[in-house]
Design a protein around this motif. Structure first.
Motif, mmCIF file in Angstrom:
data_model
loop_
_atom_site.group_PDB
_atom_site.id
_atom_site.type_symbol
_atom_site.label_atom_id
_atom_site.label_comp_id
_atom_site.label_asym_id
_atom_site.label_seq_id
_atom_site.Cartn_x
_atom_site.Cartn_y
_atom_site.Cartn_z
ATOM 1 N N LEU A 247 2.650 -29.042 -41.460
ATOM 2 C CA LEU A 247 3.731 -29.770 -42.105
ATOM 3 C C LEU A 247 3.436 -31.258 -42.033
ATOM 4 O O LEU A 247 3.188 -31.792 -40.943
ATOM 5 C CB LEU A 247 5.056 -29.461 -41.412
ATOM 6 N N ALA A 248 3.445 -31.950 -43.178
ATOM 7 C CA ALA A 248 3.230 -33.396 -43.239
ATOM 8 C C ALA A 248 4.516 -34.050 -43.723
ATOM 9 O O ALA A 248 4.993 -33.751 -44.822
ATOM 10 C CB ALA A 248 2.073 -33.733 -44.173
ATOM 11 N N SER A 249 5.078 -34.958 -42.908
ATOM 12 C CA SER A 249 6.364 -35.563 -43.223
ATOM 13 C C SER A 249 6.292 -37.069 -43.050
ATOM 14 O O SER A 249 5.966 -37.567 -41.967
ATOM 15 C CB SER A 249 7.447 -34.981 -42.302
ATOM 16 N N ALA A 250 6.588 -37.818 -44.131
ATOM 17 C CA ALA A 250 6.563 -39.277 -44.075
ATOM 18 C C ALA A 250 7.200 -39.841 -45.340
ATOM 19 O O ALA A 250 7.285 -39.157 -46.366
ATOM 20 C CB ALA A 250 5.133 -39.797 -43.944
ATOM 21 N N LEU A 251 7.611 -41.101 -45.275
ATOM 22 C CA LEU A 251 8.073 -41.774 -46.485
ATOM 23 C C LEU A 251 6.943 -41.914 -47.483
ATOM 24 O O LEU A 251 7.147 -41.800 -48.696
ATOM 25 C CB LEU A 251 8.647 -43.157 -46.135
ATOM 26 N N ALA A 252 5.740 -42.193 -46.978
ATOM 27 C CA ALA A 252 4.561 -42.367 -47.835
ATOM 28 C C ALA A 252 3.394 -41.619 -47.214
ATOM 29 O O ALA A 252 2.823 -42.068 -46.217
ATOM 30 C CB ALA A 252 4.223 -43.847 -47.989
ATOM 31 N N CYS A 268 3.265 -21.282 -46.119
ATOM 32 C CA CYS A 268 2.678 -22.468 -46.743
ATOM 33 C C CYS A 268 1.498 -22.943 -45.891
ATOM 34 O O CYS A 268 1.645 -23.149 -44.686
ATOM 35 C CB CYS A 268 3.713 -23.583 -46.836
ATOM 36 N N ASP A 269 0.354 -23.125 -46.535
ATOM 37 C CA ASP A 269 -0.783 -23.720 -45.823
ATOM 38 C C ASP A 269 -0.553 -25.209 -45.618
ATOM 39 O O ASP A 269 -1.018 -25.792 -44.636
ATOM 40 C CB ASP A 269 -2.065 -23.479 -46.603
ATOM 41 N N LEU A 270 0.152 -25.837 -46.552
ATOM 42 C CA LEU A 270 0.559 -27.237 -46.438
ATOM 43 C C LEU A 270 1.996 -27.356 -46.913
ATOM 44 O O LEU A 270 2.321 -26.945 -48.022
ATOM 45 C CB LEU A 270 -0.341 -28.142 -47.286
ATOM 46 N N SER A 271 2.852 -27.912 -46.061
ATOM 47 C CA SER A 271 4.215 -28.261 -46.454
ATOM 48 C C SER A 271 4.349 -29.770 -46.429
ATOM 49 O O SER A 271 3.870 -30.423 -45.492
ATOM 50 C CB SER A 271 5.239 -27.636 -45.503
ATOM 51 N N ILE A 272 4.991 -30.346 -47.437
ATOM 52 C CA ILE A 272 5.126 -31.796 -47.513
ATOM 53 C C ILE A 272 6.595 -32.177 -47.638
ATOM 54 O O ILE A 272 7.364 -31.529 -48.334
ATOM 55 C CB ILE A 272 4.308 -32.389 -48.679
ATOM 56 N N VAL A 273 6.957 -33.230 -46.915
ATOM 57 C CA VAL A 273 8.293 -33.800 -46.958
ATOM 58 C C VAL A 273 8.137 -35.295 -47.187
ATOM 59 O O VAL A 273 7.389 -35.960 -46.471
ATOM 60 C CB VAL A 273 9.061 -33.543 -45.651
ATOM 61 N N GLY A 274 8.837 -35.844 -48.175
ATOM 62 C CA GLY A 274 8.696 -37.246 -48.511
ATOM 63 C C GLY A 274 7.798 -37.418 -49.727
ATOM 64 O O GLY A 274 7.361 -36.447 -50.347
ATOM 65 N N THR A 275 7.516 -38.655 -50.068
ATOM 66 C CA THR A 275 6.649 -38.964 -51.211
ATOM 67 C C THR A 275 5.200 -38.836 -50.774
ATOM 68 O O THR A 275 4.697 -39.663 -50.002
ATOM 69 C CB THR A 275 6.923 -40.376 -51.733
ATOM 70 N N THR A 276 4.531 -37.787 -51.254
ATOM 71 C CA THR A 276 3.184 -37.466 -50.778
ATOM 72 C C THR A 276 2.231 -37.314 -51.953
ATOM 73 O O THR A 276 2.496 -36.545 -52.877
ATOM 74 C CB THR A 276 3.186 -36.169 -49.952
ATOM 75 N N THR A 283 -6.018 -26.000 -51.527
ATOM 76 C CA THR A 283 -4.865 -25.497 -50.793
ATOM 77 C C THR A 283 -4.381 -24.209 -51.433
ATOM 78 O O THR A 283 -4.127 -24.152 -52.637
ATOM 79 C CB THR A 283 -3.714 -26.525 -50.798
ATOM 80 N N GLN A 284 -4.231 -23.180 -50.609
ATOM 81 C CA GLN A 284 -3.800 -21.886 -51.133
ATOM 82 C C GLN A 284 -2.320 -21.897 -51.513
ATOM 83 O O GLN A 284 -1.958 -21.525 -52.624
ATOM 84 C CB GLN A 284 -4.071 -20.793 -50.102
ATOM 85 N N ASN A 285 -1.467 -22.318 -50.597
ATOM 86 C CA ASN A 285 -0.030 -22.354 -50.853
ATOM 87 C C ASN A 285 0.527 -23.695 -50.397
ATOM 88 O O ASN A 285 0.487 -24.009 -49.205
ATOM 89 C CB ASN A 285 0.695 -21.226 -50.104
ATOM 90 N N THR A 286 1.034 -24.479 -51.341
ATOM 91 C CA THR A 286 1.634 -25.771 -51.033
ATOM 92 C C THR A 286 3.132 -25.682 -51.250
ATOM 93 O O THR A 286 3.583 -25.202 -52.290
ATOM 94 C CB THR A 286 1.056 -26.886 -51.920
ATOM 95 N N CYS A 287 3.912 -26.165 -50.281
ATOM 96 C CA CYS A 287 5.366 -26.179 -50.395
ATOM 97 C C CYS A 287 5.848 -27.622 -50.384
ATOM 98 O O CYS A 287 5.355 -28.445 -49.618
ATOM 99 C CB CYS A 287 6.004 -25.418 -49.245
ATOM 100 N N GLY A 288 6.834 -27.910 -51.226
ATOM 101 C CA GLY A 288 7.306 -29.275 -51.403
ATOM 102 C C GLY A 288 6.741 -29.852 -52.677
ATOM 103 O O GLY A 288 5.804 -29.307 -53.277
#
Length: 366
Positions: A247-252, A268-276, A283-288
């Motif tokens: 999980l990657a979480s940041a404003l930027a 999810c292989d990668l989950s993103i929160v914020g503007t990424t 990436t197989q499964n990206t969420c966000g």
């Protein structure tokens, strides 16, 4: 989607990342005018002694970890909320005299033996961790950090470069890595960056979510994740939207040249929160929702050599030479890969932690 603050049992601090050839958030660290201390360690006891001695020191402390296997009986821990705490740098790969280093994390192993979390570093200011294998950690649910590597900061920069984080376990969240900058917890501010790049994050397990782990910046600085390989991480629980990888979480946030593939089924292989911004990842499964400027991303089997060898085969045409030479967000491309080899070959860069030598094409040149 879970964010770092969704798990109230976690430690108050989150990891801090410093620059490694590039200067990432250097102004926020403000260490340039301070004295420095260098310590050479050869076993778990010496390593813990050095970490304890660095707590509260205003000097930058370089802990050089000699090659070998370290088997701590308790979690290796650094904890300091002193606002004038000096930068902490922990680097593996050194020879016995700590006069020379080999840039390969496979040579310096911190092994929790399936009994304890391995390495937990928490500071008000900057931390960097390089060239270590952090493995076989074990943490119960409702405890802070991760089962393997925890690097947490309030206001400083955090760097986690060229590490192998594998086969760690936590009963709820963050099996492998917990890396974060968390100024919100202390009503302060941070403009520092967090940079988790060049790592192998594999075969970690979490009982509830985020098996590979989390990279989080709750300040106004940037988050970078470049040229990592994340695979084989397992979430024990079942449910929609869980994160098997990271999980990657940041404003930027800026995520470039990674392979995130083959984690726990239906997660999810990668989950993103914020503007990424996602730039040239497999990436197989990206969420966000990725930023609209994202480009060059694919979803193809990276063709790992085997379940235990995360180099890719010569037939991996979708990852070999398909990375970007100018990662998103302005952080310069690294000069080496996870094994210390040149990061580019023939003017091209691969996705993932390893760079392949294009001179050979028989699948046995790594």
């Amino acid at each position: 989607m879970n964010t770092a603050n969704d798990h109230p049992q976690q430690s108050r601090i989150r990891p801090l990342f410093l620059a490694f050839g590039f200067v990432c958030g250097l102004a926020a660290l403000d260490q340039t005018s301070r004295a420095s201390t260098t310590v050479c360690v050869h076993d778990a006891g010496e390593l813990q002694t050095a970490l304890t001695a660095a707590q509260g020191s205003t000097s930058e402390t370089f802990i050089n970890v000699a090659q070998g296997t370290y088997s701590p009986a308790a979690t290796l821990t650094f904890y300091s909320l002193a606002t004038n705490q000096g930068q902490l740098d922990v680097t593996g790969g050194y020879d016995s005299s700590c006069t020379a280093t080999t840039q390969n994390p496979a040579l310096t192993l911190l092994d929790g033996g399936g009994l304890v979390p391995v390495l937990n570093l928490e500071s008000w200011n900057g931390i960097s961790v390089r060239y270590l294998t952090v493995e076989n950690g074990h943490a119960a649910a409702a405890t802070g950090g991760s089962g393997g590597l925890s690097v947490e900061s309030i206001t400083g920069g955090v760097i986690v470069h060229y590490n192998i984080i594998r086969n760690n376990y936590k009963g709820d969240y963050f099996g492998g890595i917990f890396a974060s900058i968390a100024p919100d917890n202390f009503s302060t501010t941070s403009t520092a960056n967090i940079d988790v790049s060049g790592n192998l994050i594999v075969d970690n397990t979490a009982g509830a979510d985020d098996a590979g782990g989390i990279v989080s910046n709750d300040g106004t600085g940037k988050l970078f994740m470049n040229n990592n390989t994340v695979s084989g991480n397992i979430v024990v629980a079942n449910g929609v939207g869980l994160t098997g990888g990271v999980l990657a979480s940041a404003l930027a946030g800026y995520v470039s040249n990674n392979i995130l593939y083959g984690d726990s089924a239906n997660t999810c292989d990668l989950s993103i929160v914020g503007t990424t911004v996602l730039d040239s990842n497999d990436t197989q499964n990206t969420c966000g929702s990725a930023d609209a400027s994202s480009s060059g991303n694919v979803n193809f089997d990276p063709q790992f050599v085997s379940a235990t060898d995360l180099h890719v085969l010569a037939t991996s045409v979708h990852t070999l030479g398909q990375g970007t030479l100018t990662p998103a967000g302005g952080l310069a491309l690294a000069t080496i890969d996870l094994e210390g080899h040149p990061r580019t070959a023939n003017g091209l860069v691969d996705m993932g932690a390893y760079e392949r030598d294009y001179i050979f094409n028989d699948g046995f040149d790594n």
